[in-house]
Design a protein around this motif. Structure first.
Motif, PDB file in Angstrom:
ATOM      1  N   ASP A 176      38.411 -33.489  36.398  1.00  0.00           N
ATOM      2  CA  ASP A 176      39.392 -32.631  37.073  1.00  0.00           C
ATOM      3  C   ASP A 176      40.618 -32.411  36.185  1.00  0.00           C
ATOM      4  OD1 ASP A 176      37.857 -32.311  39.358  1.00  0.00           O
ATOM      5  OD2 ASP A 176      38.707 -34.091  40.339  1.00  0.00           O
ATOM      6  N   THR A 521      28.379 -27.578  40.267  1.00  0.00           N
ATOM      7  CA  THR A 521      29.341 -27.530  41.368  1.00  0.00           C
ATOM      8  C   THR A 521      28.937 -26.374  42.298  1.00  0.00           C
ATOM      9  OG1 THR A 521      30.863 -26.008  40.271  1.00  0.00           O
ATOM     10  CG2 THR A 521      31.129 -28.359  39.786  1.00  0.00           C
ATOM     11  N   TYR A 524      28.348 -22.903  40.796  1.00  0.00           N
ATOM     12  CA  TYR A 524      27.410 -22.739  39.682  1.00  0.00           C
ATOM     13  C   TYR A 524      26.377 -21.642  39.945  1.00  0.00           C
ATOM     14  CZ  TYR A 524      23.435 -23.761  36.602  1.00  0.00           C
ATOM     15  OH  TYR A 524      22.397 -23.657  35.715  1.00  0.00           O
ATOM     16  N   LYS A 582      29.884 -29.819  35.666  1.00  0.00           N
ATOM     17  CA  LYS A 582      30.514 -31.023  35.121  1.00  0.00           C
ATOM     18  C   LYS A 582      29.627 -31.495  33.973  1.00  0.00           C
ATOM     19  CE  LYS A 582      32.705 -32.433  39.463  1.00  0.00           C
ATOM     20  NZ  LYS A 582      32.892 -33.529  40.458  1.00  0.00           N
TER      21      LYS A 582
END
Length: 748
Positions: A176, A521, A524, A582
């Protein structure tokens, strides 16, 4: 790969309250005088953003000084940093940077080097507006390459407190955190970004940097002495910084260091095309530091620990405690070994002192707690290896104690520079014992492998490159080479670098990751379904989901789709930066471009081996000589402060011969060099190691075990846990080595 070193010693903020008269005299005496030049300039188009910017040559032309740059810098100094005037040669260096010149700054530890890039970083947008050459959305960023996570963190925190947008990319950042940083970069909301030199090995990072709107306005290279292969702290990773500057088209570069001798300064200038008119130096002399030294007749704790019997009754503990009672206040006690740091902190705590240990073997959270408590004065004394002190902005450190011999004069200078930044009198004590040289020799001897190990390594490297042509890429496993040939990682990296620097055979290029996987995520799938680019389509079709992660073979996908591997990597990094995936990478592969035909015959490889081994032997002698220089500084018939300044090619203010407040000046006699007690090596004394090791192919390996030097092979055979390890620590290493050479029939 982790970013940033945890065992070095760097920081650079302004002196507060130092006697102004002394500093003015110092500037007049040793400050370099500069005529200011402007550069030929032309308006060019940025790539790929299309923003107009100034492209400046780095060849000075006519003398002038742009008062506008000085005025803006002085105003920002007051508004953002709360200082009324610049000190040392900060103003000159900043003016050169704002004028577009590559610059070198050599200021002592704590003398404000960081302002020399921080002020230009926040001045660029204002100058853009005045010149009308850029829009705010193409403001670019100042990239600071620094080897210390602690320094990066402290400086970023300090800048944010002053309202300056700054971040650092390092191994402590969460996914993050990284998304926020990249978002700021895309929006030109970030003025300063810190990263470690290892980050320049990350192919994704390089691609991302190339896409920053407005580009890299300024590349700041902290601890630039690491560029010099003959400097006291050469790191091959720094070789890539100059190439990186060219690759990303950095507009200008500033190199910063506290410890550059004239030769090292010359190397830095050559690497970054810095004109001598853009070199700014000030003397390391600090008028408020009292430099003490004392010889002790007893064995040092380092020797006791090495022999397995640390002793609290050692007279040096009594001496240390007497010194600490006479000079209260925040104190750093520097030791050479982690075990020493732990033992000293324990003994001092038991004697009623507020003390804690700090070293690289501790957990990150524990080290951070110790550092925070020391900064808040909850802990008064930190017993540390060189891992402590970097990035520490504590003005009231009253004492620096050297328990063992510093590895170099440069290291000593950096460490004492952490004391008395508030301008008040501070004391630096250097204890010298008979075994002071032992640990320094331990480290130096451990970096030289045997000739057989080096030959085996070169055989393997050249065999792996057999069949490859010039400009082909050779992939090597540094970890495997270290284990297979009993060579520590640090000298191994030097060997790779030497094959490039001295032989022109291979050149390190950006490593690749062999494995890519990512967690999708929620954004995506909708994003990739609507991505019509070839790269996006290839990732969406070829990424295979297994449980939580999608796995993708970047090389295979690139080949199958007829695409460039870098374009696939760039797409993955863009998806990661924008929060659609990620991304995780692993399996780093070091890559080298073949510059010319590699040696293939035994005669050719022998020739390279002989030259390279002679180079490594020279480095060993150089490391031992650097320690000897520290010894000579402390025991010489000369003022300590003057000797220290002369080491860096400078002198004391007003041409003074003495400082008047070091041990030599106060006593009028040199500190006596302690007598070293050395045992006699006999055929019988070397037998236990021979019996325990069972090795006959490497005399240097046997001498290492006897002397107490760890290496991959020593660890693999668990000899560092055996009673013979360090059994001949009080013997002469060269004599031991020759004895083992005779035994195995290799002495010529």
């Amino acid at each position: 790969m982790a970013d940033g070193f945890s065992d070095d010693d760097f920081d650079d903020d302004l002196f507060d309250g130092v006697n102004e008269a002394d500093l003015v005299k110092l500037e007049q005496s040793v400050g370099t005088k500069h005529s200011f030049e402007t550069d030929a300039t032309e308006v060019v188009e940025d790539e790929p953003q299309g923003a107009k910017r100034l492209k400046r040559s780095h060849t000075p032309t006519q003398p002038t000084q742009d008062q506008r740059y000085i005025d803006i810098a002085e105003r920002l100094l007051g508004e953002k940093f709360g200082y009324k005037t610049f000190r040392h040669e900060q103003a000159g260096a900043i003016e050169r940077i704002l004028a577009g010149q590559n610059t070198l700054v050599v200021f002592p530890t704590g003398a404000g080097k960081s302002l020399c890039y921080q002020i230009p970083a926040i001045a660029f947008p204002e100058l853009d507006e005045i010149d009308g050459l850029r829009e705010p959305e193409n403001a670019g960023v100042t990239l600071v390459v620094s080897p210390l996570i602690a320094l990066m963190k402290d400086q970023v925190d300090a800048l944010k407190r002053r309202g300056i947008s700054a971040e650092s990319l390092d191994s402590t950042k969460s996914w993050d955190d990284i998304q926020v940083i990249y978002s700021k970069l895309r929006k030109s909301e970030l003025r300063i970004l810190y990263c470690a030199p290892e980050r320049l090995n990350n192919e994704g990072f390089i691609q991302s940097v190339k896409g920053i709107p407005g580009g890299i306005r300024l590349l700041a290279v902290d601890e630039a002495h690491c560029v010099s292969e003959w400097g006291h702290s050469f790191r091959p990773d720094y070789l890539k910084v100059a190439r990186f500057a060219d690759e990303i088209k950095a507009e200008r570069v500033i190199c910063l260091t506290a410890t550059a001798t004239p030769k090292v300064s010359e190397d830095i200038c050559k690497a970054f095309s810095i004109d001598q008119s853009c070199v700014f130096k000030t003397s390391p002399y600090r008028p408020n530091l009292v430099l003490h030294a004392k010889t002790l007749d007893s064995l040092s704790f380092a020797h006791d620990e090495a022999m397995g019997n640390p002793s609290e009754s050692n007279i040096r503990f009594d001496e240390l405690m007497e010194f600490l009672r006479a000079h209260p206040g925040p104190t750093l006690v520097y030791v050479a070994l982690q075990a020493q740091a732990d033992e000293h902190a324990r003994v001092l705590t038991n004697k009623g002192f507020s003390a804690a240990a700090f070293h690289a073997g501790m957990k990150a959270e524990e080290k951070q707690r110790i550092q925070d408590d020391f900064m808040a004065s909850k802990i008064r004394i930190v017993c540390a290896t060189i891992a402590f002190g970097m990035g520490i902005d504590k003005a009231d450190i009253r004492n620096i104690v050297h328990w063992d011999l510093s590895s170099t004069v440069e290291e000593y200078s950096q460490q004492i520079g952490r004391a008395g930044r508030d301008g008040k009198t501070s004391h630096c004590m250097f204890y010298l014992a008979p075994s002071a040289f032992y640990l320094r020799e331990l480290f130096a001897r451990g970096d030289l492998p045997s000739r057989n190990s080096l030959r085996g390594l070169l055989d393997t490297i050249f065999a792996e490159g057999a069949g490859l042509a010039v400009n082909d890429v050779l992939k090597l496993s540094q970890y495997k080479h270290s284990q297979d040939f009993d060579i520590r990682p640090s000298p191994l990296s030097i060997i790779y670098a030497t094959l490039e620097l001295h032989f022109g055979l291979i050149r390190a290029i950006t490593p690749e990751y062999s494995a890519y996987k990512f967690e999708a995520t929620p954004s995506y799938y909708p994003t990739l379904k609507n991505d019509s680019t070839k790269e996006g389509t290839a990732v969406f079709k070829k990424a295979v989901k297994k449980a939580k992660f999608h796995h993708i073979d970047v090389n295979e996908v690139a080949r199958g789709a007829g695409l460039n591997r870098n374009d696939i990597v760039k797409k993955l990094n863009q998806l990661n930066e924008r929060g659609h995936i990620k991304l995780q990478t692993s399996g780093i592969e070091h890559r080298y471009l073949i510059l010319k035909k590699l040696p293939s015959t035994a005669k050719e490889i022998d020739a390279v081996t002989d030259k390279l081994y002679a180079d490594l032997q020279s480095r060993e002698r150089d490391a031992l000589q650097r320690s000897q220089e520290v010894m000579e500084l402390i025991t010489g018939a000369k003022c300590f402060a003057r000797a220290l300044a002369e080491h860096f090619g400078m002198g004391l203010p007003d041409g003074k011969e003495t400082c008047g407040h070091c041990t030599f000046c106060m006593t009028g006699v040199p500190v006596e060099l302690p007598m070293k007690r050395q045992a006699r090596t006999t055929a019988a004394s070397i037998q236990p190691v021979l019996k325990a090791a069972g090795v006959r192919d490497d005399p240097r390996f046997l001498a290492r075990v006897a002397f107490g030097i760890k290496s991959p092979r020593v660890s693999k055979l668990k000899l560092d846990r055996h009673a013979v390890f360090r059994s001949l620590a009080d013997h002469d290493f060269e004599v031991c080595l020759c004895m083992y050479l005779r035994v195995v029939g290799m002495c010529h």
